[in-house]
Structure formats: structure tokens, C-alpha cells
Design an enzyme around this catalytic site. Structure first.
Site, PDB file in Angstrom:
ATOM      1  N   TRP A  32      46.618  20.575  14.641  1.00 45.89           N
ATOM      2  CA  TRP A  32      46.023  21.905  14.566  1.00 45.89           C
ATOM      3  C   TRP A  32      47.087  22.936  14.956  1.00 45.89           C
ATOM      4  CZ3 TRP A  32      43.171  24.526  19.046  1.00 45.89           C
ATOM      5  CH2 TRP A  32      42.500  25.684  18.605  1.00 45.89           C
ATOM      6  N   ASP A  72      41.501  15.503  22.393  1.00 42.86           N
ATOM      7  CA  ASP A  72      40.870  16.722  21.885  1.00 42.86           C
ATOM      8  C   ASP A  72      39.695  16.272  21.031  1.00 42.86           C
ATOM      9  OD1 ASP A  72      42.041  19.666  20.019  1.00 42.86           O
ATOM     10  OD2 ASP A  72      40.084  19.106  20.802  1.00 42.86           O
ATOM     11  N   LYS A  87      31.552  23.037  16.457  1.00 45.83           N
ATOM     12  CA  LYS A  87      31.141  22.480  15.174  1.00 45.83           C
ATOM     13  C   LYS A  87      29.872  21.662  15.264  1.00 45.83           C
ATOM     14  CE  LYS A  87      35.660  23.413  14.428  1.00 45.83           C
ATOM     15  NZ  LYS A  87      36.624  23.815  15.485  1.00 45.83           N
TER      16      LYS A  87
END
Lengths: 465, 450
Positions: free
Chosen positions: A194, A275, A311
Site C-alpha cells: 500500500w 496489517d 472496509k
């Protein structure tokens, strides 16, 4: 003892007359490309003397920020900025990873709406400061969600969990803690990862290095390269691991491979920093998606884990997340938590209450939790369906190349393998908005827009781009 | 290609058998064990020391543990009603209802800089509806996490961009005393913290001479933290005349003002009056930073709503500055929380709700002023030795009593009064019912052999 308004106005007017702006500070320029910077020679060696200038910094002195350069737009968020500017009716936004319905609309989960209603209708609800570590119940439930209801680490009180601002905030707090208290200041991040990862770690004070991860040849995992690079890492180094649904590639290790990674890391004393932004979103199952993390916890070792509810609960803008640190002993966990507070307090004092309250309301209630898992699975299934449809559309068009990675990759994103020229072509000619690394958010697709995307890919791959 | 559950369970079970628990010893630097050996002994965090409790928040922790029925919490600055309860403003409840009932409301990411409408309305609130700086587009405003977040983002921006080799200092001058978290925020952001004299214990008022001397002695270009109103912890504010003097001095030395505005509307009851010092500085066309918090004046404490504004010389500079602020925010938390800012925007944009807010705000400010009056009279009535007029002279949520740490400890132990050890009490935590008890405690502390 404040002056009345008339007096203030008169004084300000008088002041205005005194502001004759001839004086320029030697060190300020409004144009950063002007004269090279010189010391304040004209103001004398002693900075402590008051410069004998009229009251300035007023009308005509230069800006003390005049040299500040325009920063480039964030590459990921910049995609949506560009998308919004495009007037084309066929434009598709496959940039930022936010879920969209089949109708192309953002989604607020039903359980979330219900939870908010409950909260709002509760007459006893107040808006007082949370503790620095956040909403206690939220923290406990979050730890159970990722580590498992029966996690021995939790039962042994070896886990400290603090509420943070979604995934980014959890990573930043964890990184600052490590930079302050951990003996190794290097963190290894997968290549690619990311876009915000290196920035978070660097600004927190860690040195960022990479380990091989994605294999462009297979569009899968470069497992050998990963093992070699982690083997070569100095003992004790921190290693960032995507818990599931790797962003941007969608390529995850198998459980066998995870076990291999775990053994290697533990033998070298490498500290895992997970993560976890897509738990439940990858396979549709919260427990299955948490297996890699639980594998590491099960061996009794230590690790960090950043959780995001952006999300999987659709709480993007509410900024809900948690940082957990699994420690060897309860005593260590207590001390670690006390130090986490010293990281958080000078950053924003305490975390926002609303989103965490929504999460706690849902996680604590059996029925609402069940409702959530159903809605979560529906989102995950729609994404998998988009993968299938896109794959079939490319097969149907006879688009050259092997596109099976579209259905092999996991989670919200597909790493198409398209290069920057092809991406630019697709944006220009087909109004497809995506990041220049070829990543597309499947969540931004619908049955209606799949054909258009397939056309664009086909044209990009077959055309002289 | 995931293994089925049975296979995973079997593997984990096998692994478990291999995990022989060794005695854990805390080691500072665990040496790397040989390959394929057991998990290393000891924690990699074994050396981490227990951090002391935050002094301000620790007061509430201690208060909560106290079983006494007469305990009073005068620690953290959160408003309490006459009944001693937290307060959610009516306008806030109404705003939340509106938001919840809006079927079009979504929870998407805000931009990095936050809710645009909230930012515009916040700037107008503090700088004034007709502020020339706003009209000239010279102000960049970014939504941050209440006051603390705004200070931190501003400080990180300054540490990164407010320097020109030897020209400027990376020093920020903070008043003595100031909010306990200020030095930590600035230090960790990369600034050097120095102090300027502010509070005069002899008069329990402003040490104006000392303030001017210290700012005069500051290196040109240094940053200066200014409490916009209702100074925390002392409640001592400069007069507007004094503010004008400070402004002139600062501008002549090119000192960069960084305002902390956590109590706009709470100090005098008037939003505009409380913003005068900030507006004074903006009016001269110069630059400044301002951190705004809605924690107290809208009772949105836990929602973490605030804004950082940077007033620049030109629009062009403001645009570039804003782009750089994003680079500070993105690696910190990406983008700010939506809920609280939506509430604020809902209220500020609506004339009727805004009006309702000012009324509720004034009521809170008035109740606090009433507590000041009552406490002052109670001490007079008891003939408590000393001059207690500062209680009614000081402004805002806090009173700097002038009590020393021994007296404070005595009051906590014997009277179950919880306050910070610097003698600061939150007037918002008082009620007509508890004022007598506090007066008794102060009286005993001052007259007793403490």
C-alpha cells in the site's frame, strides 16, 4: 475588562495607518527559486536584539511560508479527484478501495444503521472523552475478533489493545511505539505494498526496507524471494505482513507458506507487524481470514496487529481501528499499554467515540453480529462474482495473455499486470480510473461496467500502446 | 488454496507439542536463537518501563476509585450541569437526528483535509464572517482531531517547513504555566520548547512585564503559542489593550503566532468577543496559525472535532501550504472522522440552530460564572484568609486557586476533592450543592497546619 467595539475599531484603524510596509525580512522570499538562502547578516549576529523596524509582518512583508513547495497529489486519492472532474457518462472509478454496490453506490450496512439508531435513541448516551486507549469494550471485542474468542493470549491477559484511527492510525501508533521502545528500527515491507505504508513508518522514525513479494511473471507470490530476503534481514527486524487480501496485489501466501514464514521469522527473532484491513472481506469468513495472524499467536510469540473496520464494516469515514500488541507476559502488556498512551496523548489525546460505539454495539450482540457476517459475506461474494465476470469477459474477447490471476487473487483489488502506459490509455480513451500500478478495485465494478472495462483492457493490450 | 480446517487443526496441534514453555526471563536485547529453535525467551518489550499516569486524566482515574459519597471531580475540563452530569446540547441531539434520518447519508472517506463545509464554517467562526483574509482566500483550514490534533498537525508542519537554515528557530515559546500536554505535543513534533513568563503568583494575574521581556528576548521568527481566551490553567487573559501591545511586539520581531482556541464562546459567553485577540492579529494582514476545538463549546468532547487554520500572506501560499498539510495528515491517520464534523456543520450552517447553540453556550458560560461568584462568596463568608478575588477575575472553565501541592493533597485526602496538583480547579465540575464542601476544604487547607 475588554474595550468596547468603538474603541477597538478606532485603534485598529490607527494601527492600519502605521502599517507602512517597507521592511522585508532577509530570510523570507515569496518565490522559493530566488536568491540562495543567506544568514541574517543584516540583522546582526545577535538574534536577540529587536530589529529596529517599524511594525511589519503587516501589509507587504513576505510570507514565512513562501518557500513551501506544492506537494504532489496523493496517488491513490488523486485518482478519485481526477475521476470526479471527468464529465464522461461512461467513467468508472476503480481507484480507491471503497466498496460499491451493484448500482455503483456506497453502502452503509443495515447492522450499522441499526446500531446508530440504538445509540441515538439511548437517552443515557453522552459524548465525554474516551480514555486515551479508547472504548474498553470495543478493544476487547476487537481483540477477540482477530485473535479468536478462545485465544490463549487474550485469556492470559498478554494482549494490549488500543483504539486507533482505522488502519493508518493503528500503524502509526504502533510504529511510533516501536521507534521509541524497540531495539531494531528497521521494518521490512513487501514489494509492492500500500502506497501509504512507507510514509507512515518513515515519519514514525523507522527505516524502511523491502522484501520481495510479488512475482510479475506468475502474477503470484515470489515465495523463494520472500524467504531469501527475510532470511537476510537482521535478527530482530520488524516485518510488515498483510494478514489477508494483500494490497495492491491480492496475492496471499497459502497456509502452508504462512507456516513456513512463521518458522523462519521466529527462528530469526523477526517481529511480525500485521496489517489487517480486510478480515472477512477476503474469503467471506472472518475466522478463515484471521488464520495467518492466529498461527503466529499460537506459537506463544509476540506480534503487533493493526485492525481496520473501514472496509469490513463499511465505516470508512468514521476512522475505526485498533492496534493490538501481543506480549510474552501480562506484566509486559501492562507496561506496553502505558507507553502506548504516551504516543497517543500528544497526537490527538483520545480517539473518536462514534465509530467505535457502532462496532461495539454490533460485536457484542449475537444477533447483530450474525447479521453483520451475512452482509459481509454478501460484499465478499459480489467481489468474487465481479472477478468471475471480468475473467469470462476477457476470455470471451480473446484478449491475449493469461488472465487467470483475476480469479486467483484475493480481496478487493486485482493487480492486472497492465503497465503505466496501458493504464493511461485506458483512462484517456475509456475513462477508466485506476492507480498507475495497474491495480483495480473490484468493488468499484458492476455487471453493467464489466464489459466496458473488458473492452478497455482488450484495447490496451492489443493496441499499439 | 487454503488447507481445510482438519489439516490446519492437526498442524497447529503438532506445533503446540513443540512449544515447550521455557522460563521467561526479561532480556534487554534477545540474541538470535539458532534456526529451527524454539521461540526466544523473554519479551522484546521486557525493558519497557511503566509510564506514569497522565497527570490531568489521572485525576479522574483516582476520582473514580474513590467510594466517598461526597467526592467532587474538579479535574479534567469537561462541563457538568448543576446536577453534576455531562451535557449533550439540544442542538447537537437535533443535528444527530437530522443526520441519522437522512437516507442519503454515507460513511465514505472524507478528503484528507476533512469536511469542506465544516472547514469553511470553522474559519468564519473564528476569524469572523467578513474576515478579509477569508475573502482573499488566504486561509487554509483543515479538519483535525480537536485541539490536540490541530496543534500536532500544525507543529509537524512547522517543524518540516518553517525553517530556512539559520534564519528561523525551530523554537516555540509557550506560556508559563500552560496546558500539560502542550510541551509534549510540540516536542514530539520536532520543535524545541521554551517558555515565556505569563502567570504572576503574587497577583494571581498576568505578568505582563515579564511576558513582554521574554518575547522581546526571543529570537526573531520564533513561534509563540497564545491561548486565544480563557487561558488554561490560570484563567488569566490579557486585556485587549495588552493584546494589541503583544501583537505589535510580535509583528516587529517577526514572531509567528500559534493560537490555541479551545474555549471560544465559553469565556465570556460571546463567540465574537472571545475571538477578538485572534482577529486583532489577522487584521494586520500578517500570518498565523490557529487551532480550534469544539470539545467544550459544542460539548463534542469524545467526537474529536477541531480545525487547524493557517492564515497566509497570499492565496498562492495558502494553496501550497494546504498541499503540504495533507502530507502531514496522510501518514498520521489518512483522513479525519466524519461524525463530529457533520454535527458541527449541520449546526453552523443553519441560522436557527446556530442561534440555539449560542443560547446553550451562553447558559454554560453563565453557569460557570455563577459558580465563581458562589465560591467567592462562600470563602468570604467563612473568612478564609487571603485574597480570593482572582476567582471572579479569572476567565473560563478553570480557576488557578493558588493552592500548593500539599494543600491539594490534603483536600483530596480529607475532603475527597479531586483536582490537578498545580491547584487548578474546573469550575464546570462545581454545583451549588458542592460549592460549600469545596469552600470548607479550601478553608481547612489554608488555615490548617498543612
Amino acid at each position: 475588562m475588554r474595550l468596547n467595539d468603538g474603541s477597538v475599531a478606532r485603534r485598529l484603524s490607527t494601527l492600519g495607518k502605521h502599517l507602512v510596509g517597507d521592511h522585508y525580512y532577509d530570510c523570507t522570499t515569496t518565490n522559493s527559486s530566488s536568491d540562495p538562502i543567506t544568514p541574517m547578516a543584516s540583522q546582526g549576529a545577535d538574534d536577540r536584539t529587536i530589529s529596529p523596524s517599524p511594525t511589519s509582518g503587516g501589509i507587504t512583508g513576505g510570507s514565512v511560508f513562501g518557500h513551501v513547495a506544492q506537494a504532489p497529489e496523493d496517488p491513490i486519492l488523486g485518482v478519485t479527484v481526477a475521476y470526479n472532474k471527468d464529465p464522461s457518462p461512461v467513467k468508472v472509478n476503480l481507484g480507491v478501495g471503497a466498496y460499491r454496490t451493484e448500482e455503483g453506490k456506497p453502502l452503509v450496512l443495515n447492522v450499522v444503521r441499526r446500531a446508530e439508531q440504538l445509540l441515538l435513541n439511548d437517552p443515557n448516551r453522552i459524548k465525554e472523552y474516551l480514555p486515551i486507549t479508547g472504548l474498553a469494550e470495543f478493544n476487547k471485542l476487537s481483540a477477540k475478533l482477530i485473535f479468536g474468542q478462545d485465544s490463549p493470549a487474550i485469556q492470559e491477559n498478554r494482549v494490549t489493545t488500543v483504539q486507533c484511527l482505522s488502519g493508518t492510525g493503528s500503524l502509526r501508533v504502533g510504529a511510533e511505539f516501536l521507534a521509541k521502545h524497540y531495539h531494531e528500527h528497521t521494518i521490512y515491507i513487501p514489494l509492492p505494498t500500500w502506497g501509504n505504508h512507507p510514509k507512515v513508518f518513515t515519519i514514525a522514525g523507522l527505516t524502511v526496507k523491502t522484501y520481495r513479494y510479488y512475482d510479475p511473471a506468475t502474477r503470484g507470490l515470489n515465495f523463494q524471494g520472500l524467504l531469501e530476503d527475510l532470511s537476510a534481514a537482521p535478527s530482530g527486524a520488524i516485518v510488515l505482513l498483510h494478514a489477508c487480501a494483500h494490497n495492491p496485489t491480492g496475492v496471499d501466501p497459502t497456509l502452508d507458506q504462512w507456516e513456513h514464514i512463521r518458522q523462519l521469522m521466529r527462528s530469526k527473532g523477526l517481529l511480525p507487524f500485521f496489517d489487517s484491513a480486510y478480515q472477512g472481506f477476503a474469503s467471506g469468513s472472518l475466522d478463515a481470514d484471521a488464520q495467518p495472524v492466529r498461527l503466529f499467536v499460537a506459537d506463544g510469540g509476540e506480534l503487533l496487529a493493526a485492525q481496520s473496520y473501514a472496509k469490513n464494516m463499511g465505516l470508512y469515514g468514521e476512522r475505526v481501528g485498533a492496534l493490538s500488541i501481543v506480549c510474552k507476559t501480562r506484566d509486559v502488556a501492562v507496561r506496553v499499554e502505558s507507553q502506548l498512551k504516551l504516543v497517543i496523548r500528544p497526537m490527538y489525546s483520545n480517539p473518536p467515540i462514534h465509530g467505535a460505539s457502532i462496532v461495539a454495539t454490533i460485536l457484542r450482540d449475537r444477533e447483530m453480529y450474525g447479521g453483520w457476517t451475512i452482509e459481509l459475506k454478501a460484499m465478499a461474494d459480489r467481489i468474487i462474482s465481479m472477478r468471475t465476470q471480468l475473467h469470462e469477459a476477457l476470455l470471451a474477447r480473446g484478449t491475449p495473455g493469461d488472465w487467470s490471476h483475476i480469479i486467483k487473487q484475493i480481496g478487493m483489488f486485482t493487480f492486472t499486470g497492465l503497465n503505466t502506459d496501458q493504464v493511461a490509455f485506458m483512462t484517456k480513451e475509456y475513462h477508466i480510473y485506476m492507480t498507475s500500478d495497474g491495480r483495480i478495485s473490484m468493488a468499484g465494478l458492476s455487471s453493467r461496467t464489466v464489459p466496458h472495462l473488458a473492452d478497455a483492457i482488450h484495447a490496451a493490450v492489443t493496441g499499439a500502446v
